[in-house]
Each structure stands twice: as structure tokens, then as C-alpha cells.
Motif scaffolding. Structure first.
Motif, PDB file in Angstrom:
ATOM      1  N   THR A 151     -57.376   0.571 -29.639  1.00 18.14           N
ATOM      2  CA  THR A 151     -56.069   0.053 -30.053  1.00 18.14           C
ATOM      3  C   THR A 151     -55.979  -1.450 -29.851  1.00 18.14           C
ATOM      4  OG1 THR A 151     -54.983   2.157 -29.520  1.00 18.14           O
ATOM      5  CG2 THR A 151     -53.580   0.209 -29.678  1.00 18.14           C
ATOM      6  N   LEU A 152     -56.466  -1.937 -28.714  1.00 14.83           N
ATOM      7  CA  LEU A 152     -56.423  -3.368 -28.445  1.00 14.83           C
ATOM      8  C   LEU A 152     -57.249  -4.132 -29.474  1.00 14.83           C
ATOM      9  CD1 LEU A 152     -55.639  -5.781 -26.662  1.00 14.83           C
ATOM     10  CD2 LEU A 152     -57.662  -5.291 -25.266  1.00 14.83           C
ATOM     11  N   ALA A 153     -58.458  -3.662 -29.753  1.00 16.79           N
ATOM     12  CA  ALA A 153     -59.339  -4.362 -30.696  1.00 16.79           C
ATOM     13  C   ALA A 153     -58.718  -4.443 -32.082  1.00 16.79           C
ATOM     14  CB  ALA A 153     -60.690  -3.656 -30.757  1.00 16.79           C
ATOM     15  N   GLN A 154     -58.138  -3.344 -32.556  1.00 17.34           N
ATOM     16  CA  GLN A 154     -57.553  -3.339 -33.894  1.00 17.34           C
ATOM     17  C   GLN A 154     -56.270  -4.157 -33.960  1.00 17.34           C
ATOM     18  OE1 GLN A 154     -58.449   0.516 -36.275  1.00 17.34           O
ATOM     19  NE2 GLN A 154     -58.151   1.226 -34.177  1.00 17.34           N
ATOM     20  N   THR A 155     -55.512  -4.168 -32.857  1.00 21.48           N
ATOM     21  CA  THR A 155     -54.311  -5.000 -32.811  1.00 21.48           C
ATOM     22  C   THR A 155     -54.681  -6.478 -32.837  1.00 21.48           C
ATOM     23  OG1 THR A 155     -53.128  -3.302 -31.541  1.00 21.48           O
ATOM     24  CG2 THR A 155     -52.228  -5.543 -31.489  1.00 21.48           C
ATOM     25  N   GLU A 156     -55.649  -6.864 -32.026  1.00 13.09           N
ATOM     26  CA  GLU A 156     -56.117  -8.250 -32.028  1.00 13.09           C
ATOM     27  C   GLU A 156     -56.586  -8.647 -33.416  1.00 13.09           C
ATOM     28  OE1 GLU A 156     -58.542  -9.709 -28.515  1.00 13.09           O
ATOM     29  OE2 GLU A 156     -58.638  -7.542 -28.178  1.00 13.09           O
ATOM     30  N   ASN A 157     -57.418  -7.803 -34.006  1.00 11.53           N
ATOM     31  CA  ASN A 157     -57.978  -8.116 -35.316  1.00 11.53           C
ATOM     32  C   ASN A 157     -56.886  -8.319 -36.359  1.00 11.53           C
ATOM     33  OD1 ASN A 157     -58.939  -6.645 -38.120  1.00 11.53           O
ATOM     34  ND2 ASN A 157     -60.503  -7.999 -37.285  1.00 11.53           N
ATOM     35  N   GLY A 158     -55.898  -7.439 -36.370  1.00 15.46           N
ATOM     36  CA  GLY A 158     -54.816  -7.550 -37.338  1.00 15.46           C
ATOM     37  C   GLY A 158     -54.031  -8.839 -37.182  1.00 15.46           C
ATOM     38  N   ILE A 159     -53.705  -9.190 -35.948  1.00 13.15           N
ATOM     39  CA  ILE A 159     -52.941 -10.416 -35.694  1.00 13.15           C
ATOM     40  C   ILE A 159     -53.779 -11.649 -36.034  1.00 13.15           C
ATOM     41  CG2 ILE A 159     -51.892 -11.827 -33.868  1.00 13.15           C
ATOM     42  CD1 ILE A 159     -50.970  -9.210 -32.551  1.00 13.15           C
ATOM     43  N   PHE A 160     -55.045 -11.631 -35.654  1.00 10.91           N
ATOM     44  CA  PHE A 160     -55.935 -12.751 -35.982  1.00 10.91           C
ATOM     45  C   PHE A 160     -55.952 -12.993 -37.490  1.00 10.91           C
ATOM     46  CE2 PHE A 160     -58.955 -11.817 -32.133  1.00 10.91           C
ATOM     47  CZ  PHE A 160     -57.935 -12.174 -31.266  1.00 10.91           C
ATOM     48  N   MET A 161     -56.114 -11.918 -38.263  1.00  7.41           N
ATOM     49  CA  MET A 161     -56.231 -12.057 -39.711  1.00  7.41           C
ATOM     50  C   MET A 161     -54.941 -12.565 -40.343  1.00  7.41           C
ATOM     51  SD  MET A 161     -59.280 -11.470 -40.480  1.00  7.41           S
ATOM     52  CE  MET A 161     -60.637 -10.997 -39.428  1.00  7.41           C
ATOM     53  N   CYS A 162     -53.816 -12.128 -39.832  1.00  9.28           N
ATOM     54  CA  CYS A 162     -52.541 -12.600 -40.368  1.00  9.28           C
ATOM     55  C   CYS A 162     -52.423 -14.115 -40.231  1.00  9.28           C
ATOM     56  CB  CYS A 162     -51.378 -11.914 -39.653  1.00  9.28           C
ATOM     57  SG  CYS A 162     -51.106 -10.194 -40.152  1.00  9.28           S
ATOM     58  N   HIS A 163     -52.746 -14.632 -39.075  1.00  8.81           N
ATOM     59  CA  HIS A 163     -52.636 -16.077 -38.866  1.00  8.81           C
ATOM     60  C   HIS A 163     -53.696 -16.842 -39.654  1.00  8.81           C
ATOM     61  CE1 HIS A 163     -49.455 -16.056 -35.882  1.00  8.81           C
ATOM     62  NE2 HIS A 163     -50.058 -15.045 -35.254  1.00  8.81           N
ATOM     63  N   LEU A 164     -54.901 -16.326 -39.711  1.00  8.18           N
ATOM     64  CA  LEU A 164     -55.990 -17.014 -40.405  1.00  8.18           C
ATOM     65  C   LEU A 164     -55.744 -17.099 -41.912  1.00  8.18           C
ATOM     66  CD1 LEU A 164     -59.226 -15.639 -38.698  1.00  8.18           C
ATOM     67  CD2 LEU A 164     -58.673 -18.037 -38.992  1.00  8.18           C
ATOM     68  N   LEU A 165     -55.443 -15.971 -42.516  1.00  5.70           N
ATOM     69  CA  LEU A 165     -55.390 -15.913 -43.971  1.00  5.70           C
ATOM     70  C   LEU A 165     -54.185 -16.629 -44.559  1.00  5.70           C
ATOM     71  CD1 LEU A 165     -56.697 -12.274 -44.511  1.00  5.70           C
ATOM     72  CD2 LEU A 165     -57.866 -14.406 -45.057  1.00  5.70           C
ATOM     73  N   ARG A 166     -53.226 -17.005 -43.728  1.00  3.86           N
ATOM     74  CA  ARG A 166     -52.109 -17.821 -44.213  1.00  3.86           C
ATOM     75  C   ARG A 166     -52.418 -19.315 -44.134  1.00  3.86           C
ATOM     76  NH1 ARG A 166     -46.932 -15.374 -41.119  1.00  3.86           N
ATOM     77  NH2 ARG A 166     -48.256 -15.990 -39.372  1.00  3.86           N
TER      78      ARG A 166
END
Length: 498
Positions: free
Chosen positions: A450-465
Motif C-alpha cells: 500500500t505504501l509503495a503504490q501510494t507513493e508512486n501515485g503521488i509522485f506521478m501526479c506531481h511529475l506529470l503536471r
């Protein structure tokens, strides 16, 4: 003709000759021992097919074994879903049948972690969650599991957002602006730094970001340690100090422990003074359990190294795939802008709404299994009726999860990057029942999922914007499978400012 006895009696008995006799006897005993092991293992696995193995070298007479993951993929095509492989004096039964895999990973009484498996990992993790077995593993997992549940991970969403924005503004945006808005970038180093910051904050309420040079060195060391462990595992080499890879692993552990020990001593002092009673994380749990110094060290190393690698490479490989498939990257970015907009605090609820982002994450885990191998040893003879096989007692079993994820009998066009195969409305083969085990299976499933997937999702949101990714011409990742799926040449992409 003189008898053997007369020859032996007549031999010189000076110290030099006695030493030579001893060495010869030792050599003969060693040869006999390994021949005995080879014959025993060949007989044990006689009912299973596999490539020709010879004494001492096993299958390692071929240079193909140096690329162990590709070697197993070739054997899978030749011998089917269950076959044997002999790395030097060791023998493995490789299992790629989902039915048998579920039995191996769920039946912890009949299939446990073997001595050789633990020997390699023990150099890094001691008896942490990765290597411990039986009651110790059950007890330790119970201590830590509450911290990795969704409710507790949700408490750290603000911290994950903060670290992501800070790292993006500095580690990517600063050099990107300096290089005119486009650059070749090893995205692995970015995620390694970010994952280390988040996990240290999550598990120990500390970071090394105030000392960037030290932090960068630690990230590099952890990456080196993963690579070295992969080498030792794939070639089944003993953890002797004469090997450079063993020395690398030892150096990594000593350096990481030196740095983490500072945080441990600080927390002990705070708890003793009553100033950290409201702090409830993995480190406080370890200290409050009055564990031995060795157990403390083992758990800290396991949590930091394993937790760091999982997120680092999941995120890095996801960016690589997005760079290779601009249409998918555009769809993910469009979904983020539609569901989240320009809000700076990404929540768990937001991630639940980003369905296509989750599909891309799952497809990344399929193509680049962050846990490439799982190894077990059969403690008793096991019959798997559904598959029509009998696994003999004492057999060392290897489950190459990355091969199951590319099995053409399970996945349509298995080598094609297709996130839509994970669409909830149309998906038919994305469950463990059909052979998808992204974080393992059963009671030993990765605790940090859960932690890994949560981190990944948040990272991608900030990066791709903020940025877009494109393929770096001529680059190809050199993949190694060990503790996690890693590379020996980084994960390079072209980063462009939006």
C-alpha cells in the motif's frame, strides 16, 4: 608388484610430504562430497526435465547463465512451466505454473525459506522480515503490519506530497531550467532519493536531506548492494569475503547502519526522557519491544533497504514505459488534470479516482516485476493434484514471478505494454487465481504494498503536471534480478519542461 599397503608405508613422512598428503586427501574428500551432492540432487529431480548438467559446474558451462533471467526465459520456452536448473553445485526446481505457485507461496509449513536463500539475504537483512521464518516471522510481522495498513499510510500522505514537491523543484527542475528545458536524466536517482526520504520519515521520523552529498552516497550504496546481491543469487555463489560483491554488500550494511544508528540512539534518548511518547512508528515499535541490538539492526536494514528499492524501481520503470509510449503518458496526464487539476495535495481519495493511472501501475508491475524471484525449500513431499506433479522433500524451489507475468498462456500479447488489460470492466486474467502476483502471495506478501503504490501515485501526479518524458536514443536498461528488479546502468529518459 608391491601392495598398496607397502607403498603407503614406504611413503616419505617429512612435514612437507605430510602436508601434501593432507591437501590431497582434503581435495579428494571435497570432490567426493560435491559429487555426492550432484548425484543426490540429480536423482531427486530425475522426473523433471531441464538442460544437461555436469558435476561442479551444473549448467554454468554456458555463458548464457551469466544473464540468469534470460537463461530461465529460454528454458521456460524449451521445457515448459516446470523445469530444473543447476547453478554450479546447486539444483533448483523452477515453477511457472500458477496453480503450483499458489500452493508454494501459501503453504508455509510445506515450503519454507531455505538455508542458502537466507545465507545470501542474511548478509544484508540478518533475520528481518525478509529472511525470518516460523513464529519469529509471524510475531515480527504482527508488530509492523499496522504501520503499513491503509489508515496509517494515509496519515503520511501530506509528508509524501511535501517530499515529492521539494525533490521535483530541486533535483529535476533546477538542472532542467539550467539546461534549457530538456535533458538526459537518470530518473532512477531521483526516485531513489525521494523514496529514501519518504521511507526514513515514515519508518523512523528522520531524513538525510540536510546532507545531500551523504544522502546521494547512501542511495548509490543501496543500489550497489541490490546489484551485488543479484549477482550472488543468480550464480549461487557462497557469501565469502574474497568476492568483491560480498565486500560491497558488507560495506553497504555497515554504512547504512552507521547512519541509521544515529536516529535510533536519538529516539532511545527521547523515549527515555518522555519527549517522544506520542511518536508511533516502526522505530518506536522496535525499541518498545526491547529487541536485542542485533534484531534492531536487522529490522532497520530490512525496512529501509527493501522499502526503498520497491518504490524506487516501480516508479523508475513506470516512467521508462511512459517515455516509450507517449499516447499512454498523455492519457495519464489528462486524467490527472481532470480529476486533480492543479491541487498540490494529492489524497488517497484522488488516487482511487485515477483509474487509468492505477492500470498503468499494474501493467508496469507486470512487465517489470519488482519482486522477480521467490525461493523456497520443500520440507516434505508435496503432491499438487491439480497440476499432476509431486515435489520431492528437500527440493529447492524457485518461482520466477517475472516469467509468469509474461506467460503467453496467461496474457494476450505478453510483451506488449497495454494498461487497458487491467480495466476493471474487461479484465479477465489479472488476479492471483490466473497467475498475477505483483507483490508475492499468501502470508508473506510484501508488507509495503500500500505504501509503495501510494507513493508512486503521488509522485506521478506531481511529475506529470510539470514535465514530460521521452525516449533517450540508444539507451537500453541492463536488468538484474535480486532483492528487487534493478538495473546496472540506471533508468535514463529525456525530461522536458511542460
Amino acid at each position: 608388484m608391491p601392495s598398496v599397503v607397502s607403498l603407503v608405508v614406504g611413503m616419505p613422512t617429512t612435514p612437507l610430504y605430510l602436508f601434501a598428503y593432507f591437501c590431497a586427501a582434503l581435495w579428494l574428500a571435497t570432490v567426493a562430497y560435491f559429487m555426492h551432492l550432484f548425484v543426490t540432487r540429480m536423482w531427486m529431480l530425475r522426473k523433471f526435465r531441464g538442460p544437461l548438467a555436469i558435476p561442479f559446474l551444473g549448467n554454468c558451462y554456458s555463458f548464457e547463465t551469466l544473464s540468469f533471467m534470460k537463461f530461465l526465459a529460454q528454458l521456460r520456452k524449451t521445457y515448459g512451466k516446470i523445469f530444473t536448473v543447476f547453478p554450479f553445485a546447486k539444483a533448483y526446481l523452477v515453477i511457472c505454473d500458477p496453480v503450483v505457485v499458489r500452493r508454494v507461496l501459501s503453504d508455509t509449513r510445506s515450503f519454507t525459506k531455505g538455508a542458502d536463500y537466507k545465507e545470501i539475504f542474511a548478509l544484508v537483512f540478518g533475520e528481518g522480515l525478509v529472511t525470518s521464518t516460523g513464529e519469529k516471522h509471524t510475531k515480527d510481522r504482527a508488530i509492523f503490519s499496522k504501520y503499513f495498513m491503509k489508515a496509517n499510510v494515509n496519515k503520511y500522505v501530506g509528508i509524501i506530497n511535501s517530499h515529492a514537491k521539494e525533490a521535483l523543484a530541486g533535483k529535476i527542475m533546477t538542472p532542467l531550467v539550467a539546461k534549457g528545458g530538456s535533458m538526459d536524466f537518470n530518473i532512477e536517482t531521483f526516485f531513489a532519493t525521494l523514496a529514501l526520504r519518504v521511507f526514513l520519515q515514515f519508518s523512523m521520523n528522520t531524513t538525510f536531506k540536510d546532507d545531500p552529498k551523504n544522502e546521494e552516497e547512501l542511495c548509490h550504496l543501496v543500489s550497489q548492494g541490490s546489484w551485488a546481491t543479484a549477482r550472488m543469487m543468480s550464480l549461487n555463489l557462497p557469501m565469502w569475503s574474497i568476492f568483491p560483491t560480498t565486500r560491497i554488500i558488507t560495506q553497504v550494511k555497515e554504512r547504512m547502519w552507521t547512519e541509521c544508528d544515529k536516529a535510533i540512539k536519538r529516539r532511545r534518548a527521547e523515549l527515555a526522557a518522555g519527549t517522544a511518547e506520542d511518536v508511533d512508528d516502526c522505530l518506536s515499535a522496535i525499541i518498545r519491544e526491547n529487541m536485542s541490538e542485533k534484531d534492531v539492526m536487522d529490522h532497520v536494514m530490512t525496512l529501509v533497504c527493501a522499502g526503498h528499492d520497491t518504490t524506487t524501481y516501480l516508479s523508475a520503470f513506470m516512467v521508462l514505459l511512459l517515455a516509450q509510449h507517449s499516447d499512454v503518458q498523455d492519457r495519464v496526464r489528462a486524467e490527472i488534470l481532470e480529476k486533480v487539476g492543479d491541487r498540490q495535495e494529492i489524497t488517497m481519495e484522488d488516487l482511487g479516482e485515477l483509474k487509468f493511472l492505477q492500470q498503468v501501475m499494474q501493467e508496469t508491475l507486470r512487465l517489470y516485476a519488482v519482486i522477480p524471484f521467490v525461493a523456497r525449500v520443500a520440507t516434505e513431499e508435496v503432491t499438487v493434484k491439480e497440476a499432476g506433479i509431486v515435489i520431492p522433500k528437500g527440493a529447492d524451489v524457485v518461482v520466477p514471478l517475472y516469467l509468469l507475468n509474461r506467460d503467453p498462456s496467461i496474457w494476450e500479447n505478453p510483451s506488449v505494454f497495454d494498461p487497458d488489460r487491467f480495466d476493471e470492466k474487461t479484465s479477465t486474467c489479472t488476479s492471483a487465481q490466473r497467475g498475477f502476483f505483483p507483490f508475492g502471495y499468501g502470508s508473506r506478501t510484501c508488507i509495503g504494498t500500500t505504501l509503495a503504490q501510494t507513493e508512486n501515485g503521488i509522485f506521478m501526479c506531481h511529475l506529470l503536471r510539470k514535465v514530460s518524458f521521452a525516449v533517450l536514443p540508444g539507451y537500453k536498461p541492463l536488468i538484474f534480478g535480486g532483492i528487487s528488479l534493478t538495473t546496472s546502468n540506471g533508468v535514463h529518459v529525456i525530461v522536458k519542461n511542460l
